[in-house]
Design an enzyme around this catalytic site. Sequence first.
Site, PDB file in Angstrom:
ATOM      1  N   ASN A   9      45.848  38.540  40.516  1.00  0.00           N
ATOM      2  CA  ASN A   9      45.679  39.762  41.304  1.00  0.00           C
ATOM      3  C   ASN A   9      44.183  40.023  41.433  1.00  0.00           C
ATOM      4  O   ASN A   9      43.548  40.436  40.471  1.00  0.00           O
ATOM      5  CB  ASN A   9      46.384  40.917  40.568  1.00  0.00           C
ATOM      6  CG  ASN A   9      46.119  42.273  41.196  1.00  0.00           C
ATOM      7  OD1 ASN A   9      45.603  42.364  42.306  1.00  0.00           O
ATOM      8  ND2 ASN A   9      46.472  43.335  40.478  1.00  0.00           N
ATOM      9  N   TRP A  10      43.648  39.750  42.603  1.00  0.00           N
ATOM     10  CA  TRP A  10      42.197  39.891  42.784  1.00  0.00           C
ATOM     11  C   TRP A  10      41.781  41.349  42.943  1.00  0.00           C
ATOM     12  O   TRP A  10      40.604  41.662  42.973  1.00  0.00           O
ATOM     13  CB  TRP A  10      41.732  39.082  44.006  1.00  0.00           C
ATOM     14  CG  TRP A  10      41.683  37.601  43.764  1.00  0.00           C
ATOM     15  CD1 TRP A  10      42.149  36.925  42.662  1.00  0.00           C
ATOM     16  CD2 TRP A  10      41.105  36.604  44.621  1.00  0.00           C
ATOM     17  NE1 TRP A  10      41.898  35.584  42.794  1.00  0.00           N
ATOM     18  CE2 TRP A  10      41.274  35.354  43.993  1.00  0.00           C
ATOM     19  CE3 TRP A  10      40.483  36.646  45.868  1.00  0.00           C
ATOM     20  CZ2 TRP A  10      40.820  34.156  44.561  1.00  0.00           C
ATOM     21  CZ3 TRP A  10      40.048  35.452  46.438  1.00  0.00           C
ATOM     22  CH2 TRP A  10      40.203  34.227  45.784  1.00  0.00           C
ATOM     23  N   LYS A  11      42.714  42.258  43.126  1.00  0.00           N
ATOM     24  CA  LYS A  11      42.404  43.682  43.324  1.00  0.00           C
ATOM     25  C   LYS A  11      41.401  43.832  44.475  1.00  0.00           C
ATOM     26  O   LYS A  11      41.461  43.065  45.432  1.00  0.00           O
ATOM     27  CB  LYS A  11      41.907  44.301  42.019  1.00  0.00           C
ATOM     28  CG  LYS A  11      42.870  43.992  40.856  1.00  0.00           C
ATOM     29  CD  LYS A  11      42.586  44.741  39.611  1.00  0.00           C
ATOM     30  CE  LYS A  11      43.631  44.391  38.562  1.00  0.00           C
ATOM     31  NZ  LYS A  11      43.501  45.152  37.340  1.00  0.00           N
ATOM     32  N   HIS A  93      51.762  48.624  41.180  1.00  0.00           N
ATOM     33  CA  HIS A  93      50.726  48.377  40.152  1.00  0.00           C
ATOM     34  C   HIS A  93      50.246  49.728  39.624  1.00  0.00           C
ATOM     35  O   HIS A  93      50.182  50.704  40.380  1.00  0.00           O
ATOM     36  CB  HIS A  93      49.567  47.586  40.780  1.00  0.00           C
ATOM     37  CG  HIS A  93      48.593  47.108  39.749  1.00  0.00           C
ATOM     38  ND1 HIS A  93      47.663  47.936  39.184  1.00  0.00           N
ATOM     39  CD2 HIS A  93      48.451  45.904  39.151  1.00  0.00           C
ATOM     40  CE1 HIS A  93      46.968  47.252  38.282  1.00  0.00           C
ATOM     41  NE2 HIS A  93      47.428  46.009  38.252  1.00  0.00           N
ATOM     42  N   GLU A  95      47.448  50.822  39.075  1.00  0.00           N
ATOM     43  CA  GLU A  95      46.304  51.381  39.816  1.00  0.00           C
ATOM     44  C   GLU A  95      46.768  52.053  41.107  1.00  0.00           C
ATOM     45  O   GLU A  95      46.170  53.031  41.553  1.00  0.00           O
ATOM     46  CB  GLU A  95      45.270  50.263  40.080  1.00  0.00           C
ATOM     47  CG  GLU A  95      44.544  49.893  38.781  1.00  0.00           C
ATOM     48  CD  GLU A  95      44.033  48.472  38.719  1.00  0.00           C
ATOM     49  OE1 GLU A  95      43.954  47.789  39.752  1.00  0.00           O
ATOM     50  OE2 GLU A  95      43.721  48.031  37.590  1.00  0.00           O
ATOM     51  N   GLU A 163      53.019  45.565  32.489  1.00  0.00           N
ATOM     52  CA  GLU A 163      51.581  45.717  32.313  1.00  0.00           C
ATOM     53  C   GLU A 163      51.272  47.044  31.632  1.00  0.00           C
ATOM     54  O   GLU A 163      51.187  48.090  32.303  1.00  0.00           O
ATOM     55  CB  GLU A 163      50.872  45.691  33.675  1.00  0.00           C
ATOM     56  CG  GLU A 163      51.061  44.397  34.437  1.00  0.00           C
ATOM     57  CD  GLU A 163      49.929  44.159  35.426  1.00  0.00           C
ATOM     58  OE1 GLU A 163      49.323  43.103  35.353  1.00  0.00           O
ATOM     59  OE2 GLU A 163      49.648  45.056  36.237  1.00  0.00           O
ATOM     60  N   GLY A 169      42.369  45.393  32.017  1.00  0.00           N
ATOM     61  CA  GLY A 169      40.912  45.389  32.172  1.00  0.00           C
ATOM     62  C   GLY A 169      40.158  45.915  30.967  1.00  0.00           C
ATOM     63  O   GLY A 169      38.968  46.200  31.062  1.00  0.00           O
ATOM     64  N   SER A 209      44.752  41.964  30.417  1.00  0.00           N
ATOM     65  CA  SER A 209      43.768  41.215  29.622  1.00  0.00           C
ATOM     66  C   SER A 209      44.235  39.827  29.204  1.00  0.00           C
ATOM     67  O   SER A 209      43.892  39.353  28.123  1.00  0.00           O
ATOM     68  CB  SER A 209      43.329  42.047  28.409  1.00  0.00           C
ATOM     69  OG  SER A 209      42.690  43.236  28.826  1.00  0.00           O
ATOM     70  N   GLY A 230      44.437  39.744  36.201  1.00  0.00           N
ATOM     71  CA  GLY A 230      43.432  40.375  37.054  1.00  0.00           C
ATOM     72  C   GLY A 230      42.104  39.646  36.938  1.00  0.00           C
ATOM     73  O   GLY A 230      41.864  38.630  37.582  1.00  0.00           O
ATOM     74  N   GLY A 231      41.237  40.152  36.072  1.00  0.00           N
ATOM     75  CA  GLY A 231      39.867  39.645  35.957  1.00  0.00           C
ATOM     76  C   GLY A 231      39.775  38.130  35.821  1.00  0.00           C
ATOM     77  O   GLY A 231      38.923  37.491  36.457  1.00  0.00           O
TER      78      GLY A 231
END
Length: 249
Positions: A9-11, A93, A95, A163, A169, A209, A230-231
Site C-alpha cells: 500500500n503506497w498510500k 483502511h 487512515e 491492521e 507506521g 510495521s 505500507g512503508g
Amino acid sequence: MRRKLAAGNWKMNGTAASLAELTAIAAAPAPSEASVLICPPATLLSRAVSAAADSNVMIGGQDCHVASSGAHTGDVSAEMVADTGASHVILGHSERREDHGESNEDVRGKAVTAWDAGLVTVICVGESLSEREADNTLDIIGGQLAGSIPDAATGDNLVVAYEPVWAIGTGKVPTLAQIGDVHDFIRMRLERRFGEGVGRTVSILYGGSVKASNATDIFSVSNVDGALVGGASLKAADFQPIIDALDAS
Ligand code: PGA
C-alpha cells in the site's frame, strides 16, 4: 485453497519515478505460491498496470467512492479503478476511517460497488491503542467485520486485512500471540457468517510495521495468509524479501 498474498500500500506516495520500484518487483522471478499486489496512488494506476503487464504482479486502488459515477469532485469510482486494469481495491483502511470519517456502513457500500465493478476488495479492520488497552479488541474487530463486509462475500472477491491502528507506521508490532488471537477470531467469524466453505477460503492479511526482519515470524502464525505492507512496500529492495518470506512460509 487459500491464496498467500503480499500486498503493498503506497498510500499518498509515488510519482512516475516510483514505477521503477514496481518494475523491479515485476522483473523478479515469480513466487511459486505467493501472489503480489501493489496499490499505488490513483494517479499511477494506469501506468502501474502497464509496468506490471507480462508479470504476475497485480495492481489495486486504495479507495473508491460508494457511487458508481456522478457529481463527486475529486473522487474516484470503482468503475474507474477497474477501467485502469486494476484488479483490487483497498477499502476501510484506518487512515480513511480516521481522515475521512468512513464508517463501517460506508465501507460496506463501497464494497458492493467495487464488487459490481469486478474488483476484489481488501477490507481493513483494526483496533486503536485505547481500544486494545480497554480489552475491547475483539469486540471492535467483530463489529467492523459485521458492519463492513457485505453479505455476498466469497473467497474470490474478499480479502480481510487486520491492521492494529497503533502498529501502522510506528514500528510497533503486536506479539505473535496477539496477532494469532485476532486472526483466529476473524477466521471464526467469517466461517460463522459465510459458512465454513467460504470462510475458510478468504485470505486474512496482517498489516502494521511489517518488514523483512519480522515477516518470517509473522507468516508462521496460523491464519496469517500474507501481509498488507505500507512503508516497506515503497522500495523493491524492502518489499522483495517480504514476498520471498511469504513464498517460503
Ligand atoms: P506500515 O503500514 O507497513 O507502514 O505500518 C501498513 C498499512 O497501513 O497498510
